[in-house]
Design a protein around this motif. Structure first.
Motif, mmCIF file in Angstrom:
data_model
loop_
_atom_site.group_PDB
_atom_site.id
_atom_site.type_symbol
_atom_site.label_atom_id
_atom_site.label_comp_id
_atom_site.label_asym_id
_atom_site.label_seq_id
_atom_site.Cartn_x
_atom_site.Cartn_y
_atom_site.Cartn_z
ATOM 1 N N PRO A 200 -8.266 -2.743 -9.630
ATOM 2 C CA PRO A 200 -8.198 -1.485 -8.881
ATOM 3 C C PRO A 200 -6.842 -0.777 -8.994
ATOM 4 C CG PRO A 200 -8.043 -3.358 -7.387
ATOM 5 C CD PRO A 200 -8.364 -3.916 -8.736
ATOM 6 N N SER A 201 -5.811 -1.490 -9.463
ATOM 7 C CA SER A 201 -4.480 -0.909 -9.658
ATOM 8 C C SER A 201 -3.654 -1.921 -10.437
ATOM 9 C CB SER A 201 -3.804 -0.612 -8.307
ATOM 10 O OG SER A 201 -3.385 -1.822 -7.679
ATOM 11 N N ASN A 202 -2.370 -1.638 -10.595
ATOM 12 C CA ASN A 202 -1.470 -2.637 -11.165
ATOM 13 C C ASN A 202 -0.473 -3.122 -10.117
ATOM 14 O OD1 ASN A 202 0.116 -0.314 -11.005
ATOM 15 N ND2 ASN A 202 1.289 -0.815 -12.853
ATOM 16 N N LEU A 203 -0.843 -2.967 -8.831
ATOM 17 C CA LEU A 203 -0.016 -3.466 -7.732
ATOM 18 C C LEU A 203 -0.463 -4.884 -7.395
ATOM 19 C CD1 LEU A 203 0.410 -0.494 -5.219
ATOM 20 C CD2 LEU A 203 2.235 -1.770 -6.377
ATOM 21 N N ALA A 204 0.377 -5.835 -7.748
ATOM 22 C CA ALA A 204 0.035 -7.246 -7.585
ATOM 23 C C ALA A 204 0.681 -7.833 -6.338
ATOM 24 C CB ALA A 204 0.487 -8.034 -8.812
ATOM 25 N N VAL A 205 -0.028 -8.766 -5.725
ATOM 26 C CA VAL A 205 0.513 -9.520 -4.598
ATOM 27 C C VAL A 205 1.295 -10.704 -5.156
ATOM 28 C CG1 VAL A 205 -0.041 -10.811 -2.506
ATOM 29 C CG2 VAL A 205 -1.450 -8.852 -3.174
ATOM 30 N N VAL A 206 2.559 -10.823 -4.746
ATOM 31 C CA VAL A 206 3.390 -11.951 -5.186
ATOM 32 C C VAL A 206 3.724 -12.832 -3.985
ATOM 33 C CG1 VAL A 206 4.248 -10.663 -7.168
ATOM 34 C CG2 VAL A 206 5.543 -10.623 -5.030
ATOM 35 N N GLY A 207 4.508 -13.886 -4.223
ATOM 36 C CA GLY A 207 4.588 -15.003 -3.291
ATOM 37 C C GLY A 207 5.326 -14.852 -1.987
ATOM 38 N N ARG A 208 5.106 -13.769 -1.251
ATOM 39 C CA ARG A 208 5.631 -13.590 0.095
ATOM 40 C C ARG A 208 4.566 -12.920 0.960
ATOM 41 N NH1 ARG A 208 8.713 -15.846 -2.632
ATOM 42 N NH2 ARG A 208 11.012 -15.853 -2.622
ATOM 43 N N TYR A 209 4.340 -13.498 2.134
ATOM 44 C CA TYR A 209 3.352 -12.960 3.069
ATOM 45 C C TYR A 209 3.916 -13.057 4.478
ATOM 46 C CZ TYR A 209 0.238 -14.475 -0.798
ATOM 47 O OH TYR A 209 -0.347 -14.714 -2.021
ATOM 48 N N ILE A 210 3.545 -12.110 5.319
ATOM 49 C CA ILE A 210 3.767 -12.248 6.754
ATOM 50 C C ILE A 210 2.410 -12.109 7.438
ATOM 51 C CG2 ILE A 210 4.783 -11.233 8.832
ATOM 52 C CD1 ILE A 210 7.253 -10.577 7.198
ATOM 53 N N PHE A 211 2.005 -13.191 8.102
ATOM 54 C CA PHE A 211 0.713 -13.254 8.778
ATOM 55 C C PHE A 211 0.919 -13.406 10.285
ATOM 56 C CE2 PHE A 211 -0.534 -15.478 4.671
ATOM 57 C CZ PHE A 211 -1.342 -14.454 4.194
ATOM 58 N N ASN A 212 -0.161 -13.170 11.041
ATOM 59 C CA ASN A 212 -0.218 -13.702 12.398
ATOM 60 C C ASN A 212 -1.386 -14.686 12.454
ATOM 61 O OD1 ASN A 212 -2.627 -12.209 12.938
ATOM 62 N ND2 ASN A 212 -1.397 -10.417 13.470
ATOM 63 N N LYS A 213 -1.570 -15.300 13.614
ATOM 64 C CA LYS A 213 -2.532 -16.402 13.675
ATOM 65 C C LYS A 213 -3.963 -15.973 13.374
ATOM 66 C CE LYS A 213 -3.552 -20.699 15.971
ATOM 67 N NZ LYS A 213 -3.053 -21.725 16.898
ATOM 68 N N SER A 214 -4.251 -14.685 13.462
ATOM 69 C CA SER A 214 -5.614 -14.229 13.203
ATOM 70 C C SER A 214 -6.080 -14.555 11.791
ATOM 71 C CB SER A 214 -5.727 -12.721 13.453
ATOM 72 O OG SER A 214 -4.976 -11.989 12.496
ATOM 73 N N ILE A 215 -5.145 -14.766 10.861
ATOM 74 C CA ILE A 215 -5.538 -15.050 9.469
ATOM 75 C C ILE A 215 -6.406 -16.295 9.371
ATOM 76 C CG2 ILE A 215 -3.469 -16.406 8.911
ATOM 77 C CD1 ILE A 215 -5.388 -13.982 6.561
ATOM 78 N N PHE A 216 -6.192 -17.254 10.269
ATOM 79 C CA PHE A 216 -6.891 -18.531 10.139
ATOM 80 C C PHE A 216 -8.396 -18.401 10.343
ATOM 81 C CE2 PHE A 216 -2.536 -19.838 11.446
ATOM 82 C CZ PHE A 216 -2.186 -20.483 10.263
ATOM 83 N N LYS A 217 -8.818 -17.476 11.187
ATOM 84 C CA LYS A 217 -10.267 -17.342 11.414
ATOM 85 C C LYS A 217 -10.975 -16.704 10.234
ATOM 86 C CE LYS A 217 -9.922 -13.037 14.106
ATOM 87 N NZ LYS A 217 -10.072 -12.449 15.459
ATOM 88 N N PHE A 218 -10.206 -16.150 9.288
ATOM 89 C CA PHE A 218 -10.816 -15.532 8.113
ATOM 90 C C PHE A 218 -10.749 -16.425 6.861
ATOM 91 C CE2 PHE A 218 -9.575 -11.936 10.811
ATOM 92 C CZ PHE A 218 -10.784 -11.259 10.890
ATOM 93 N N ILE A 219 -10.029 -17.527 6.951
ATOM 94 C CA ILE A 219 -9.886 -18.382 5.760
ATOM 95 C C ILE A 219 -11.190 -19.089 5.423
ATOM 96 C CG2 ILE A 219 -8.763 -20.465 4.856
ATOM 97 C CD1 ILE A 219 -6.164 -19.491 6.157
ATOM 98 N N GLY A 220 -11.811 -19.706 6.403
ATOM 99 C CA GLY A 220 -13.101 -20.337 6.167
ATOM 100 C C GLY A 220 -13.012 -21.536 5.229
ATOM 101 N N ASP A 221 -14.189 -21.973 4.770
ATOM 102 C CA ASP A 221 -14.238 -23.147 3.887
ATOM 103 C C ASP A 221 -15.065 -22.893 2.630
ATOM 104 O OD1 ASP A 221 -16.757 -23.030 4.983
ATOM 105 O OD2 ASP A 221 -16.682 -25.003 5.938
ATOM 106 N N GLN A 222 -15.344 -21.610 2.347
ATOM 107 C CA GLN A 222 -16.123 -21.276 1.163
ATOM 108 C C GLN A 222 -15.211 -21.044 -0.033
ATOM 109 O OE1 GLN A 222 -19.598 -21.229 1.006
ATOM 110 N NE2 GLN A 222 -19.341 -22.161 3.032
ATOM 111 N N ALA A 223 -15.484 -21.743 -1.118
ATOM 112 C CA ALA A 223 -14.679 -21.589 -2.329
ATOM 113 C C ALA A 223 -14.941 -20.238 -2.975
ATOM 114 C CB ALA A 223 -14.993 -22.708 -3.320
ATOM 115 N N GLY A 224 -13.891 -19.652 -3.538
ATOM 116 C CA GLY A 224 -14.009 -18.381 -4.229
ATOM 117 C C GLY A 224 -13.656 -18.526 -5.695
ATOM 118 N N LYS A 225 -12.823 -17.629 -6.208
ATOM 119 C CA LYS A 225 -12.413 -17.636 -7.607
ATOM 120 C C LYS A 225 -11.862 -19.005 -7.988
ATOM 121 C CE LYS A 225 -11.416 -14.709 -11.190
ATOM 122 N NZ LYS A 225 -12.155 -13.540 -11.675
#
Length: 288
Positions: A200-225
């Motif tokens: 969709p672009s050439n803007l890549a996500v690299v190795g720094r993130y700032i999350f809050n605890k809400s991220i955990f409810k979206f991780i799940g256990d389903q394998a993707g790529k």
């Protein structure tokens, strides 16, 4: 608001650096005179992080050992008049630093690794995630400081973004941008390692993130790529609560051999003690 905790996924086997990483974790490979993981810890400490959470593997005990105080070595250095060296190993991460190790039993992907830290994160707490093999050099505010300011100003979770060559987009998670202002992008999608003609672009996500605890409810256990639990999928499920930030700084991909060598040369030249001799050597081999 403050960020007091950072998560470091370090359970990978570093197979691209075998045989060097057979008994030495990739994150312990040195850039000049410090291991990669120490650069990452120091970056987090600069923004006030005091709790450093390693998502690790039982075979990587040398990372934990590196951050334990060695009073015997410290005493020996001080008695020998080597105060500068003593200072370099004392209180890595700060006087109040607390190091926690959590075992990732199976290598199920970055999303799974980050999910292992859930019990260590408080409700409504922002935390950082750092991939140590993305070493980022800054003369001014480090990347996490830039992202922290953006997170609290926009009240969003933040992804570090970097423009990459179109032929490299399939190596990264890539974002689709709804709108941008300055270095901040509001996002409408993220895709893990897309084919070049579908990115969709050439803007890549690299190795720094700032999350809050809400991220955990979206991780799940389903394998993707690649049959892994991808953090990209979790972000995509909650994309309206994220922004991207195009950071200032120079990134070295120390997960590749060429990137690792570039980082050593760059940091060697930035070292006043090494600069002259190293520069002369590089001039001498420039015709190879």
């Amino acid at each position: 608001m403050e960020i007091k905790k950072a998560v470091f996924p370090v359970a990978g086997f570093g197979t691209r650096f075998l045989p060097a990483t057979k008994s030495t974790p990739k994150e312990m490979l040195p850039i000049v005179d410090k291991p990669l993981i120490q650069y990452a810890v120091e970056e987090a400490a600069e923004i006030g992080v005091e709790e450093f959470i390693f998502i690790t593997h039982h075979a990587k005990s040398s990372i934990e050992k590196h951050f334990k105080k060695d009073e015997g070595l410290l005493s020996m250095l001080l008695k020998s008049g080597k105060e500068d060296l003593a200072k370099s190993i004392k209180d890595i991460g700060g006087k109040n630093a607390k190091f926690i190790s959590i075992d990732q039993v199976e290598p199920k992907g970055l999303g799974h690794a980050i999910g292992c830290a859930e019990q260590s994160i408080d409700d409504d707490e922002f935390f950082a995630v750092i991939l140590a093999d993305d070493l980022i050099y800054n003369k001014g505010n480090n990347v996490l400081k830039q992202m922290k300011d953006a997170a609290f100003k926009n009240k969003k979770q933040v992804l570090a973004l970097e423009k990459v060559n179109q032929e490299d987009v399939s190596k990264f998670g890539v974002v689709s941008v709804d709108s941008s202002k300055g270095r901040v992008s509001h996002l409408n999608d993220i895709v893990e390692k897309p084919d070049i003609d579908e990115a969709p672009s050439n803007l890549a996500v690299v190795g720094r993130y700032i999350f809050n605890k809400s991220i955990f409810k979206f991780i799940g256990d389903q394998a993707g790529k690649n049959n892994e639990i991808q953090i990209t999928d979790a972000i995509q499920r909650d994309i309206e609560n994220f922004i991207g930030y195009e950071f200032e700084g120079e990134r070295f991909d120390c997960g590749s051999k060429v990137g690792y060598l570039k980082a050593n040369i760059f940091h060697g030249l930035a070292n006043d003690e090494l600069n002259k001799e190293l520069k002369n050597y590089l001039r001498g081999i420039s015709n190879l």
